[in-house]
Design an enzyme around this catalytic site. Structure first.
Site, PDB file in Angstrom:
ATOM      1  CG  ASP A   1      -2.457   0.012   1.269  1.00  0.00           C
ATOM      2  OD1 ASP A   1      -2.283   2.266   0.651  1.00  0.00           O
ATOM      3  OD2 ASP A   1      -3.421   0.418   0.808  1.00  0.00           O
TER       4      ASP A   1
ATOM      5  CB  SER B   1      -9.404   0.829   0.385  1.00  0.00           C
ATOM      6  OG  SER B   1      -8.589   0.544  -0.589  1.00  0.00           O
TER       7      SER B   1
ATOM      8  CG  HIS C   1      -5.281   3.874   1.861  1.00  0.00           C
ATOM      9  ND1 HIS C   1      -5.027   1.960   1.387  1.00  0.00           N
ATOM     10  CD2 HIS C   1      -5.994   4.145   1.131  1.00  0.00           C
ATOM     11  CE1 HIS C   1      -5.591   1.584   0.054  1.00  0.00           C
ATOM     12  NE2 HIS C   1      -6.951   2.520   0.928  1.00  0.00           N
TER      13      HIS C   1
END
Length: 490
Positions: free
Chosen positions: A180, A378, A212
């Protein structure tokens, strides 16, 4: 000219409908591109045919770099001395020598170079490199509820809304690779179990500047926010602070994670990693369809890694995106607190299971205590990655120092699907599995979790079958009665 396609690449494209194939003739490797991806100009991923050795691949890579250098030298001589535009090509970027036989490389090449490459007999196909990005949908205020949902069969209520029932050793002995934007490894929720693995984008820092990846890591293995609260986290940075990156960087990140897993397996077999129970990986990112990325993820699964990937946030068919369309990973759609398919979640036959993905609170960047609430597939995928780590940790240790259970990623995937809560979600298209993730309700006996769920399925099936047979018998007797009645009247 589009159309002609070498037979060797046909199986690869069998499930890749959004792909455009550019092939000039049968003796040239096709160039693939996706209709739903943003190509990176003059950047390519080159994949070798099966049977090409590492030695041959290295010789080819040296050959192509020599050609690149020669072509660039000629270009430099031809340039007008007053041209300020940077027209230089970078040449070779990454080499891929993947466990199990996947060989290739990526680079930034002039058209003259790539035309020579596609005529080389060792090349199976070339894919245009493209942009990849995080799948974050929105940031909203809210409270964590996802953990509670995956530990209860019934719909959440005020009594179960914030109650996560789990086995306390969940995740112990398992490594989780979060591919990521990186991870805030100093966050208190990781309790020192998070480490920096690898930064793939050239020139980027070993830090999550986006948040994230940290959020995903927290859902997988955080003390408060995580499914598998004892798992180790390894940050594999493939996306920059902006949340975007290249397909070739992502492919390289998957390779690094798989190689790291195999090293851990080797160390465990030597007795240097006692209690090691395996590796899981999460990819909450996506782009257009990429044959190469799907293939590499499947190859990582083949060497023993358990992969969870996000279905995507386009409210569209997940099969048209990568890595959502990979065959052997677990592709995860997003559900809501009300047990609905999240409005943004992708769907379709490539979606294997759903998990909470709307208003999910987890770890963040900015401090050791930062948290944030965001939404997207996600956020759903890390729930499944955490469950993979959780279930692996419940496996009994073998007699050897290598304690990985005798359960393959394919078996784990089948088991997770078999115990999932069925037909609870609304707004699920007919071609999409209506399955919501479940952790076994707090049991620490994996065999009982799997066996009990399957026994319930068998009981439900038998009950349904009995009801149908009874109904048929009743209808049959009624028909016979009516026939006899009609005969008597006649």
């Amino acid at each position: 000219m589009k159309g002609l396609l070498s037979l060797s690449v046909l199986p690869v494209l069998a499930y890749a409908s959004p792909m455009i194939v550019d092939s000039i003739h049968q003796n040239a490797a096709p160039i693939l591109s996706s209709t739903n991806a943003k190509d990176i100009p003059d950047s390519y991923i080159v994949v070798f045919k099966k049977g090409v050795t590492s030695t041959s691949a290295l010789a080819h890579q040296n050959w192509v770099q020599d050609i690149h250098t020669s072509v660039e030298s000629k270009r430099m001589k031809k340039r007008n001395q007053f041209t300020f535009k940077n027209e230089a090509f970078d040449g070779l970027k990454h080499t891929f020598d993947f466990a199990g036989g996947f060989l290739g490389y990526s680079g930034h090449f002039d058209e003259e170079v790539i035309e020579q490459v596609r005529r080389h007999p060792d090349v199976e196909y070339i894919e245009r490199d493209s942009e990849v990005h995080t799948l974050k949908a929105a940031t909203e205020n809210g409270a964590p509820w996802g953990l509670a949902r995956i530990s209860h069969r019934d719909k959440l209520n005020f009594g179960t809304f914030n109650k996560y029932i789990y086995a306390s050793q969940g995740g112990e002995g398992v490594d989780a690779y979060v591919i990521d934007t990186g991870t805030n490894i100093d966050h208190v929720d990781f309790e020192g179990r998070a480490s920096w693995g690898k930064t793939i984008p050239q020139g980027d820092d070993d830090v999550d500047g986006n948040g994230h990846g940290t959020h995903c890591s927290g859902t997988i293995a955080g003390k408060k926010y995580g499914v598998a609260k004892k798992a180790n986290v390894y940050a594999v940075k493939v996306l920059r602070t902006s949340g975007s990156g290249t397909m070739s960087d992502v492919v390289k990140g998957v390779q690094w994670a798989a190689e790291s897993h195999l090293k851990s397996v080797g160390e465990a077999k030597k007795g240097n990693r006692k209690g090691f129970k395996g590796s899981v990986a999460n990819m909450s990112l996506g782009g257009g369809k990429s044959v190469t990325l799907d293939r590499v993820v499947d190859q990582a699964v083949a060497v023993g890694m358990h992969f969870a990937v996000a279905a995507g946030n386009d409210n569209a068919d997940a099969c048209n995106y990568s890595p959502a369309g990979s065959k052997n990973s677990i592709t995860v759609g997003a559900s809501t607190l009300a047990d609905e398919r999240a409005y943004f979640s992708n769907f379709g036959k490539c979606t294997d299971i759903f998990a909470p993905g709307l208003n999910i609170q987890s770890t963040w960047i900015g401090s050791k205590h930062a948290v944030n609430t965001i939404s997207g597939t996600s956020m759903a995928s890390p729930h499944i990655c955490g469950l993979l780590a959780y279930f692996l940790s419940l496996q009994p240790a073998s007699d050897s120092a290598f304690a990985v259970a005798e359960i393959t990623p394919a078996e784990m995937k089948d088991n997770m699907i078999s115990i999932a809560s069925k037909d609870l979600l609304s707004d699920i298209p007919s071609d999409t599995p209506n399955l919501l993730a479940w952790n076994g309700g707090g049991s620490d006996d994996y065999k009982k979790i799997i066996g009990g769920a399957r026994e319930n399925d068998t009981t439900e099936f038998s009950s349904t079958l009995t009801e149908k047979l009874e109904k048929l018998a009743e209808e049959g007797l009624t028909a016979i009665y009516n026939e006899l009645k009609d005969a008597v009247v006649a």
